[in-house]
Design a protein around this motif. Sequence first.
Motif, mmCIF file in Angstrom:
data_model
loop_
_atom_site.group_PDB
_atom_site.id
_atom_site.type_symbol
_atom_site.label_atom_id
_atom_site.label_comp_id
_atom_site.label_asym_id
_atom_site.label_seq_id
_atom_site.Cartn_x
_atom_site.Cartn_y
_atom_site.Cartn_z
ATOM 1 N N LYS A 158 0.892 -1.134 -0.191
ATOM 2 C CA LYS A 158 -0.093 0.095 0.057
ATOM 3 C C LYS A 158 0.850 1.179 -0.071
ATOM 4 N N PHE A 159 2.030 1.178 0.604
ATOM 5 C CA PHE A 159 2.843 2.418 0.776
ATOM 6 C C PHE A 159 3.955 2.613 -0.181
ATOM 7 N N THR A 160 3.984 1.540 -1.082
ATOM 8 C CA THR A 160 5.123 1.647 -2.399
ATOM 9 C C THR A 160 4.296 1.681 -3.617
ATOM 10 N N ALA A 161 3.148 0.958 -3.787
ATOM 11 C CA ALA A 161 2.388 1.244 -5.055
ATOM 12 C C ALA A 161 1.113 2.045 -5.052
ATOM 13 N N PRO A 162 1.093 3.230 -5.570
ATOM 14 C CA PRO A 162 -0.031 3.955 -5.633
ATOM 15 C C PRO A 162 -1.449 3.187 -6.426
ATOM 16 N N HIS A 163 -2.333 3.135 -5.450
ATOM 17 C CA HIS A 163 -3.418 2.028 -5.866
ATOM 18 C C HIS A 163 -4.505 2.939 -6.608
ATOM 19 N N VAL A 164 -5.090 2.210 -7.561
ATOM 20 C CA VAL A 164 -6.401 2.742 -8.181
ATOM 21 C C VAL A 164 -6.885 1.773 -8.475
ATOM 22 N N SER A 165 -8.439 1.991 -8.181
ATOM 23 C CA SER A 165 -9.505 0.720 -8.324
ATOM 24 C C SER A 165 -10.372 1.100 -9.243
ATOM 25 N N HIS A 166 -10.745 0.370 -10.168
ATOM 26 C CA HIS A 166 -11.594 0.010 -11.224
ATOM 27 C C HIS A 166 -12.834 -0.635 -11.182
ATOM 28 N N HIS A 167 -14.229 -0.413 -11.078
ATOM 29 C CA HIS A 167 -15.132 -1.247 -10.823
ATOM 30 C C HIS A 167 -16.025 -1.469 -12.032
ATOM 31 N N ASP A 168 -16.486 -2.690 -12.327
ATOM 32 C CA ASP A 168 -17.244 -2.937 -13.272
ATOM 33 C C ASP A 168 -18.245 -4.239 -13.132
ATOM 34 N N THR A 169 -19.322 -4.668 -13.747
ATOM 35 C CA THR A 169 -20.268 -5.862 -13.619
ATOM 36 C C THR A 169 -20.399 -6.445 -15.015
ATOM 37 N N ALA A 170 -20.244 -7.764 -14.713
ATOM 38 C CA ALA A 170 -20.193 -8.741 -15.998
ATOM 39 C C ALA A 170 -21.579 -9.401 -15.874
ATOM 40 N N GLU A 171 -22.445 -9.304 -16.949
ATOM 41 C CA GLU A 171 -23.710 -10.259 -16.994
ATOM 42 C C GLU A 171 -23.247 -11.555 -17.629
ATOM 43 N N VAL A 172 -23.675 -12.551 -16.677
ATOM 44 C CA VAL A 172 -23.058 -13.652 -16.935
ATOM 45 C C VAL A 172 -24.165 -14.803 -17.089
ATOM 46 N N ASP A 173 -25.209 -14.587 -17.827
ATOM 47 C CA ASP A 173 -26.091 -15.770 -17.834
ATOM 48 C C ASP A 173 -25.483 -16.957 -18.792
ATOM 49 N N ALA A 174 -24.845 -16.671 -19.737
ATOM 50 C CA ALA A 174 -24.356 -17.775 -20.519
ATOM 51 C C ALA A 174 -23.277 -18.527 -19.640
ATOM 52 N N LEU A 175 -22.654 -17.665 -18.798
ATOM 53 C CA LEU A 175 -21.613 -18.636 -18.040
ATOM 54 C C LEU A 175 -22.285 -19.470 -17.048
ATOM 55 N N VAL A 176 -23.339 -19.115 -16.385
ATOM 56 C CA VAL A 176 -24.127 -19.867 -15.455
ATOM 57 C C VAL A 176 -24.723 -21.099 -15.932
ATOM 58 N N GLU A 177 -25.133 -20.856 -17.573
ATOM 59 C CA GLU A 177 -25.650 -21.908 -18.185
ATOM 60 C C GLU A 177 -24.496 -23.183 -18.539
ATOM 61 N N ALA A 178 -23.380 -22.524 -18.915
ATOM 62 C CA ALA A 178 -22.129 -23.242 -19.418
ATOM 63 C C ALA A 178 -21.714 -24.366 -18.168
ATOM 64 N N ARG A 179 -21.656 -23.473 -17.047
ATOM 65 C CA ARG A 179 -21.207 -24.310 -15.677
ATOM 66 C C ARG A 179 -22.336 -25.362 -15.305
ATOM 67 N N ALA A 180 -23.441 -24.984 -15.430
ATOM 68 C CA ALA A 180 -24.701 -26.063 -15.321
ATOM 69 C C ALA A 180 -24.479 -27.253 -16.213
ATOM 70 N N GLU A 181 -24.122 -26.983 -17.317
ATOM 71 C CA GLU A 181 -24.241 -27.972 -18.321
ATOM 72 C C GLU A 181 -22.906 -28.859 -18.246
ATOM 73 N N LEU A 182 -21.825 -28.435 -17.661
ATOM 74 C CA LEU A 182 -20.686 -28.930 -17.535
ATOM 75 C C LEU A 182 -20.317 -29.922 -16.148
ATOM 76 N N LYS A 183 -21.271 -29.335 -15.224
ATOM 77 C CA LYS A 183 -21.198 -29.797 -13.897
ATOM 78 C C LYS A 183 -21.286 -31.436 -13.862
ATOM 79 N N PRO A 184 -22.156 -31.926 -14.516
ATOM 80 C CA PRO A 184 -22.353 -33.400 -14.507
ATOM 81 C C PRO A 184 -21.177 -34.300 -14.885
#
Length: 536
Positions: free
Chosen positions: A327-353
């Motif tokens: 924290k005292f060496t690197a000047p921190h900057v934060s970037h926030h965003d949001t991904a809409e992950v409908d397809a990711l949820v479906e892909a995981r559900a399909e691969l889980k079995p």
Amino acid sequence: MTVEEFKLPDVGEGVAEGELVSWLVAPGDRVEEDQPVAEVETDKALVEVPSSYDGTVEELFVEEGEMVPVGDVIISFRVDETGAGDEEAADDAEPESTADDEAEPEPAADDEAEPSEPDTPSGRTFAPPSARRLARELGVDIAAVEGSGPGGRVGEADVRAHTAGDARDAAGPESDAAPAPTPTDVGSDDRKSAVSERGDDGSGGAATTAAGAPDPAGRDTTLATPATRKLARDLDVDIDDVLTDETRDGEAFVTDEDVQAYADAAESAAAAEPAPEPSPVDADAGGTGADAPAPETPETTAADAGDETVPYRGVRRTIGKQMERSKFTAPHVSHHDTAEVDALVEARAELKPTAEERGVKLTYMPFVMKAIVAGLKAHPYLNSELREDDEEIVLRKEYDLGIAVATDAGLMVPVVEDVDEKGIFELAAEVRDLAARARERELKPAEMKGSTFTVTNFGAVGGEYATPIINYPETAILGLGAIEERPVVRDGEVVPAPTLPLSLSIDHRVVDGAVAAEFANTVMEHLEHPLLLLSH
């Protein structure tokens, strides 16, 4: 026989010190080379320290719970000058008798040999670090104390008894009626100490306090797990005093329940103990309350207020120093965003079995890791290291991701190497294995070094956004919120959809804000269209 001193080795790839959590051996124990003798907490791991010798433990130089610099002597061994193999060879060989052999002098009889201590051939005294410390505090030569333990081992009670004996001798024969008080007896008037001096009959039993406190066991050796020893330290209990009916290998074995019961009994006894009677000086003073000197009132401490103090060391201190440096060496900057992950949820559900059929528990983390690799390849400055002394930025070609894991001891960051070369199922299995071993404190120090980028999943405990601190000397870290249904706008309407909040912190000396945003966009694109992950 020779005495060999063993120093604390560098068990953490350059770490300067470690906390000796527990001893796995005691004086008099026989050990073999590479046998673990102690547990040391250093850097971000709890490691076992192996012996470098075949021999017998002579002395422990460090108390459990002490911080020890690398290179300090922690234990000594009595080691045979001739190896066991040489002795066996000598036994097997039966050379013919010669005149020289017959001329060899016979060994001297036992009664003609110089007197020696059979259990301590080196002439050194067996005593635990606590007894040696007490001897130093009381100005006692530990070598002059007669030990009552196995092999003449000197305990704290022996040191106190020796001190009391010296005091009686110095006072002369007319003072037999009043033995010198031990340090715990001073100022106690007629009340008995919880630790009494050894009686004239040689018994070492400890006295019971007038208030009914438990008799301390007063052992010299106690078996207990590191967790139990830590509980005893936290409750300010001497584990050698804790009563127990359980034994292992002939030694007393103390559990958490034994320690807690002993501490509770001691606390109850202390609360029930009556206040001491006024001294004759107070009774004869004859002054009013205003005239009499006010009693000394100790300053209120955190302990008096019921607060709990926890040692700031080991893993917690290591984390703190690393966070402070970052924290005292690197000047921190934060970037926030949001991904809409409908397809990711479906892909995981399909691969889980399929994953379950292969014995793999599939989470979202492997998908995120592959998406991060795609972002790092497109924006290499986030997979870099700033070397200030050389005035250069190193763009790393490896994609070794650190995965932050919350444990009882603090934050551990095991490293998954070569993420770009592994499949989703392989990553899932490796992450699960590393996380499990991190929580059990079974990771090797090498498994927590060398990461090029770190991921932290605070969404696992319900978080949404944060400002994660960079795992220095890396230049970026990505925080994951919880995947939940949140309101999103689609075709002009507000609808619920599963979303993944992202919090990216960057070292602004190396990464510009625009580059950070572009990296986040690349990651989100691959999470929102999981088929793109097949290209990485």
